[in-house]
Design a protein around this motif. Structure first.
Motif, mmCIF file in Angstrom:
data_model
loop_
_atom_site.group_PDB
_atom_site.id
_atom_site.type_symbol
_atom_site.label_atom_id
_atom_site.label_comp_id
_atom_site.label_asym_id
_atom_site.label_seq_id
_atom_site.Cartn_x
_atom_site.Cartn_y
_atom_site.Cartn_z
ATOM 1 N N ALA A 154 -14.802 7.565 5.287
ATOM 2 C CA ALA A 154 -13.556 7.088 4.677
ATOM 3 C C ALA A 154 -12.360 7.812 5.279
ATOM 4 O O ALA A 154 -11.564 8.435 4.573
ATOM 5 N N CYS A 155 -12.231 7.722 6.597
ATOM 6 C CA CYS A 155 -11.149 8.415 7.313
ATOM 7 C C CYS A 155 -10.363 7.437 8.195
ATOM 8 O O CYS A 155 -10.441 7.504 9.435
ATOM 9 N N PRO A 156 -9.611 6.520 7.598
ATOM 10 C CA PRO A 156 -8.815 5.611 8.418
ATOM 11 C C PRO A 156 -7.792 6.386 9.236
ATOM 12 O O PRO A 156 -7.383 7.491 8.878
ATOM 13 N N GLU A 157 -7.357 5.797 10.358
ATOM 14 C CA GLU A 157 -6.484 6.504 11.291
ATOM 15 C C GLU A 157 -5.008 6.423 10.914
ATOM 16 O O GLU A 157 -4.244 7.349 11.159
ATOM 17 N N ALA A 158 -4.572 5.318 10.340
ATOM 18 C CA ALA A 158 -3.141 5.100 10.097
ATOM 19 C C ALA A 158 -2.626 5.989 8.971
ATOM 20 O O ALA A 158 -3.277 6.116 7.924
ATOM 21 N N VAL A 159 -1.470 6.582 9.173
ATOM 22 C CA VAL A 159 -0.866 7.432 8.150
ATOM 23 C C VAL A 159 -0.642 6.657 6.856
ATOM 24 O O VAL A 159 -0.904 7.163 5.760
ATOM 25 N N GLU A 160 -0.195 5.413 6.974
ATOM 26 C CA GLU A 160 0.120 4.639 5.775
ATOM 27 C C GLU A 160 -1.110 4.361 4.913
ATOM 28 O O GLU A 160 -0.981 4.029 3.728
ATOM 29 N N ASP A 161 -2.284 4.534 5.483
ATOM 30 C CA ASP A 161 -3.507 4.336 4.708
ATOM 31 C C ASP A 161 -3.737 5.454 3.694
ATOM 32 O O ASP A 161 -4.664 5.369 2.881
ATOM 33 N N TYR A 162 -2.898 6.481 3.741
ATOM 34 C CA TYR A 162 -3.037 7.605 2.816
ATOM 35 C C TYR A 162 -1.918 7.635 1.770
ATOM 36 O O TYR A 162 -1.736 8.631 1.077
ATOM 37 N N ALA A 163 -1.198 6.542 1.655
ATOM 38 C CA ALA A 163 -0.145 6.443 0.642
ATOM 39 C C ALA A 163 -0.757 6.501 -0.753
ATOM 40 O O ALA A 163 -1.943 6.193 -0.952
ATOM 41 N N GLY A 164 0.060 6.890 -1.709
ATOM 42 C CA GLY A 164 -0.424 7.130 -3.060
ATOM 43 C C GLY A 164 -1.167 5.986 -3.692
ATOM 44 O O GLY A 164 -2.170 6.189 -4.392
ATOM 45 N N GLU A 165 -0.717 4.752 -3.444
ATOM 46 C CA GLU A 165 -1.379 3.622 -4.084
ATOM 47 C C GLU A 165 -2.825 3.470 -3.620
ATOM 48 O O GLU A 165 -3.694 3.052 -4.386
ATOM 49 N N HIS A 166 -3.113 3.865 -2.378
ATOM 50 C CA HIS A 166 -4.489 3.795 -1.883
ATOM 51 C C HIS A 166 -5.349 4.884 -2.507
ATOM 52 O O HIS A 166 -6.521 4.653 -2.834
ATOM 53 N N LEU A 167 -4.781 6.068 -2.668
ATOM 54 C CA LEU A 167 -5.526 7.178 -3.271
ATOM 55 C C LEU A 167 -5.885 6.859 -4.717
ATOM 56 O O LEU A 167 -6.983 7.186 -5.184
#
Length: 287
Positions: free
Chosen positions: A76-89
């Protein structure tokens, strides 16, 4: 689901939970019909930081769940920074609860795990029976501290560095001297485990993406917590000062308690595991 011989506590088993293209590693400890408790770790750690807390909660009859969050679970380590935004967490947590068939959980988080827990409780109170936030205040209180408290501003100066692309190289230089320094003199932290999981640039970059992806606007918009909330803060924490801890009560509309641990640093689940387990257990018993 298979047994994990390295997992702490009685009847511990590990399983992979798939959410879309991501696979999360989840450890399930204690009686399957026990009251479910989900523990969320922070940076730069994994669910291993809870290894001394889990057995006490499981022995008390709780079903204790830990997971390696996005950027930490190998699958579960996507590359894009935006994939770690709060709504995804947040959606990771609710999605895992859905897969496990859990309607509501006692949610406990430390460091970034606490920041996520505050958001889950704020946006999805129906999924949270109780909230325990360790070290980190409500996001609104933290943003207030950053805006008006010189002490917190100084303590948080590192945030800009952590959000800078390529900063993993600085933290890992000279045998990971920068990463090691985050733990100071805290011998309770299993630094060897941290380095085994985040000791390369490829491993560390996703964890740092959390810092680059977060939004001040989203933090300020985090709803107040309406669920029974316990906030555990330690007065020797070099990263989080008193302002946020003392202000958080204004961001909670449900029952609220602040507990201050004296002479304990930032790494509370490892430095004070019995106190942590006792406080969480008492919170669950009361609510």
């Amino acid at each position: 689901m298979t047994r994990d011989p390295s997992a702490p506590g009685p009847s511990a088993a590990v399983r992979d939970v798939t959410l879309g293209s991501l696979i999360f590693r989840v450890t399930d400890t204690g009686p399957p019909r026990g009251r479910p408790v989900l523990l969320l770790h922070g940076f730069p750690q994994t669910s291993w930081c809870w290894r001394h807390v889990v057995p006490a909660l499981a022995t008390a009859g709780h079903r204790v769940l830990t997971l390696d969050q996005r950027g930490y679970s190998p699958g579960a380590c996507p590359e894009a920074v935006e994939d770690y935004a709060g709504e995804h967490l947040v959606s990771d947590v609710t999605g895992i609860l859905d897969v496990l068939g859990i309607e509501s959980v006692d949610l406990v988080g430390h460091d970034w795990g606490a920041a996520v827990a505050w958001q889950v409780a704020g946006y999805h109170p129906e999924r949270v029976t109780t909230l325990t936030a360790i070290s980190v205040p409500h996001p609104g209180a933290f943003m207030e501290a950053l805006a008006s408290d010189p002490d917190q501003q100084a303590r948080s100066a590192y945030l800009a560095d952590f959000a800078t692309p390529g900063y993993e190289r600085a933290l890992l230089a000279d045998d990971a001297a920068g990463l090691r320094s985050l733990f100071g003199d805290e011998t309770a932290v299993d630094v060897d485990h941290v380095l085994s999981r985040l000791g390369t640039e490829t491993q560390l970059r996703p964890a740092l993406n959390w810092y680059a992806a977060q939004s001040a606007r989203r933090a300020l918009a985090t709803p107040h917590s309406s669920v029974p909330t316990l906030h555990i803060w330690s007065d020797a924490d070099p990263a989080l000062g008193a302002y946020g801890a003392r202000t958080t009560h204004r961001y909670v509309t449900g029952p609220y308690r602040l507990v201050t641990l004296r002479d304990v640093g930032h790494w509370i689940p490892e430095a004070a595991p019995q106190q942590t387990a006792d406080l969480v257990s008492a919170h669950l018993t009361q609510h």
